[in-house]
Scaffold this motif. Sequence first.
Motif, PDB file in Angstrom:
ATOM      1  N   LEU A   1      12.164  47.203  54.172  1.00  0.00           N
ATOM      2  CA  LEU A   1      11.696  48.287  54.043  1.00  0.00           C
ATOM      3  C   LEU A   1      11.556  47.738  52.905  1.00  0.00           C
ATOM      4  O   LEU A   1       9.559  48.430  51.831  1.00  0.00           O
ATOM      5  N   ALA A   2      11.710  46.834  51.680  1.00  0.00           N
ATOM      6  CA  ALA A   2      11.339  46.271  50.810  1.00  0.00           C
ATOM      7  C   ALA A   2      10.004  45.267  51.672  1.00  0.00           C
ATOM      8  O   ALA A   2       8.879  45.345  50.832  1.00  0.00           O
ATOM      9  N   HIS A   3      10.007  44.635  52.910  1.00  0.00           N
ATOM     10  CA  HIS A   3       9.099  44.329  53.138  1.00  0.00           C
ATOM     11  C   HIS A   3       7.109  45.021  53.176  1.00  0.00           C
ATOM     12  O   HIS A   3       5.801  45.183  52.817  1.00  0.00           O
ATOM     13  N   HIS A   4       8.201  46.582  53.819  1.00  0.00           N
ATOM     14  CA  HIS A   4       6.588  47.720  54.002  1.00  0.00           C
ATOM     15  C   HIS A   4       6.567  48.771  52.101  1.00  0.00           C
ATOM     16  O   HIS A   4       5.061  48.209  51.784  1.00  0.00           O
ATOM     17  N   VAL A   5       7.534  47.951  51.479  1.00  0.00           N
ATOM     18  CA  VAL A   5       6.772  48.787  49.954  1.00  0.00           C
ATOM     19  C   VAL A   5       6.170  47.759  49.847  1.00  0.00           C
ATOM     20  O   VAL A   5       4.544  47.830  48.852  1.00  0.00           O
ATOM     21  N   GLU A   6       6.282  46.207  49.889  1.00  0.00           N
ATOM     22  CA  GLU A   6       4.994  44.903  49.278  1.00  0.00           C
ATOM     23  C   GLU A   6       3.886  45.188  50.482  1.00  0.00           C
ATOM     24  O   GLU A   6       2.641  44.749  49.475  1.00  0.00           O
ATOM     25  N   LEU A   7       3.603  45.732  51.338  1.00  0.00           N
ATOM     26  CA  LEU A   7       2.506  46.192  52.331  1.00  0.00           C
ATOM     27  C   LEU A   7       1.752  47.684  51.444  1.00  0.00           C
ATOM     28  O   LEU A   7       0.583  47.734  52.530  1.00  0.00           O
ATOM     29  N   ALA A   8       2.908  48.474  51.066  1.00  0.00           N
ATOM     30  CA  ALA A   8       2.138  49.766  50.920  1.00  0.00           C
ATOM     31  C   ALA A   8       0.474  50.099  50.203  1.00  0.00           C
ATOM     32  O   ALA A   8       0.160  51.613  50.100  1.00  0.00           O
TER      33      ALA A   8
ATOM     34  N   ALA B   1      14.842  43.198  45.526  1.00  0.00           N
ATOM     35  CA  ALA B   1      15.421  44.257  45.251  1.00  0.00           C
ATOM     36  C   ALA B   1      14.941  44.932  44.315  1.00  0.00           C
ATOM     37  O   ALA B   1      14.672  46.739  44.390  1.00  0.00           O
ATOM     38  N   ALA B   2      14.537  44.465  43.501  1.00  0.00           N
ATOM     39  CA  ALA B   2      13.514  45.471  42.346  1.00  0.00           C
ATOM     40  C   ALA B   2      12.654  46.291  43.358  1.00  0.00           C
ATOM     41  O   ALA B   2      11.988  48.128  42.350  1.00  0.00           O
ATOM     42  N   LEU B   3      12.085  46.604  43.896  1.00  0.00           N
ATOM     43  CA  LEU B   3      10.872  47.329  45.121  1.00  0.00           C
ATOM     44  C   LEU B   3      12.021  48.319  45.353  1.00  0.00           C
ATOM     45  O   LEU B   3      10.974  49.248  45.742  1.00  0.00           O
ATOM     46  N   LEU B   4      13.192  48.101  45.882  1.00  0.00           N
ATOM     47  CA  LEU B   4      13.680  49.381  46.147  1.00  0.00           C
ATOM     48  C   LEU B   4      14.375  50.117  44.976  1.00  0.00           C
ATOM     49  O   LEU B   4      14.971  50.981  45.627  1.00  0.00           O
TER      50      LEU B   4
END
Length: 321
Positions: free
Chosen positions: A257-264, A303-306
């Motif tokens: 999920l964090a990986h996908h947020v980084e590429l959102a 972690a902060a991204l989530l």
Amino acid sequence: MITLSVVVPVRDGEAYLGDALTSLVRNRTREFETEVVVVDDGSADATPEVVEDFRRDLPGLTVVRNPMPLGLAGARNAGLKLAAGRYVTFLDADDWLAPGYLSRLVAAIDGLGCDFVRVDHIQVEGRRRETHRAPQPRRGVVLDPRDGILPADFKTMVDYPYAWAGIYRRELDDLLTFPAGLHTAEDRPWIWRLHRLARSYAVVSLAGVFYRRGLTASLTQIGDERQLHFFDAYDIVLDEAEPRYLPKAARNLCALLAHHVELADRFTPAVRARFDERARAALARLPHEALTEAIGGLEPERAALLHSYLPGPHTTGGPRA
């Protein structure tokens, strides 16, 4: 008798499929009989013509064409239905194999006598080559697949889901089937199921798959609704996992999920809104302790991204990467 079936799913693979099939020609051997099952998943380019060019050089070639694309999971499943070999392996159409690789792969599973064997691979980006090792350090010995799942806080074999990085006994039957309808992350519930339910496996130090990364047409580079299928994949993992495995499944999900947020930024506004909704729902279904440990195990920046997706007071609006 056919010893090995190689399943090759392809959609619009005109640019690279020739490399993959050429590498299979170079892997032909008199030691055993091999068949190649190409599944053309609704290609709109010259993929069929490329395949036909290899009829003479690949005598064991079978081709099935899906009029409408089913996705990678569905294409692999179609190939599995036709696979008649004692063993099966997979090759994606934009990857290729080193000469002699298939002989060493078959020799490994023949010698060890286990349900499946996993191998290392070589990641290719442009002219760069980098060997990626399967996480299991014990090599060339038969192991219990369940021991390849935990611990939660270390990289284990369920963190190495690539279906093409191994060879599998065809008698595993339904365990080799991919969840239908998934266009991404289809190998995540697949590898979890193998490690939960198969009887034995091994890892050998063999790196003969060249895995091509960074292609602009690759689904991993595209930000449409199909990218959200990883939520469906982990719904399957969480539904099937025994309680002792939930901390590991939670760690997997949060990292992805964090990986996908980084590429959102690749998402359209509509897809991003759906992504945010599904992210909150996915984290809300995790047991509190498993979620806390999973978030705590990430790098602070990830972690902060989530943070804004977490259940409780932080439930409005997703973080903007």
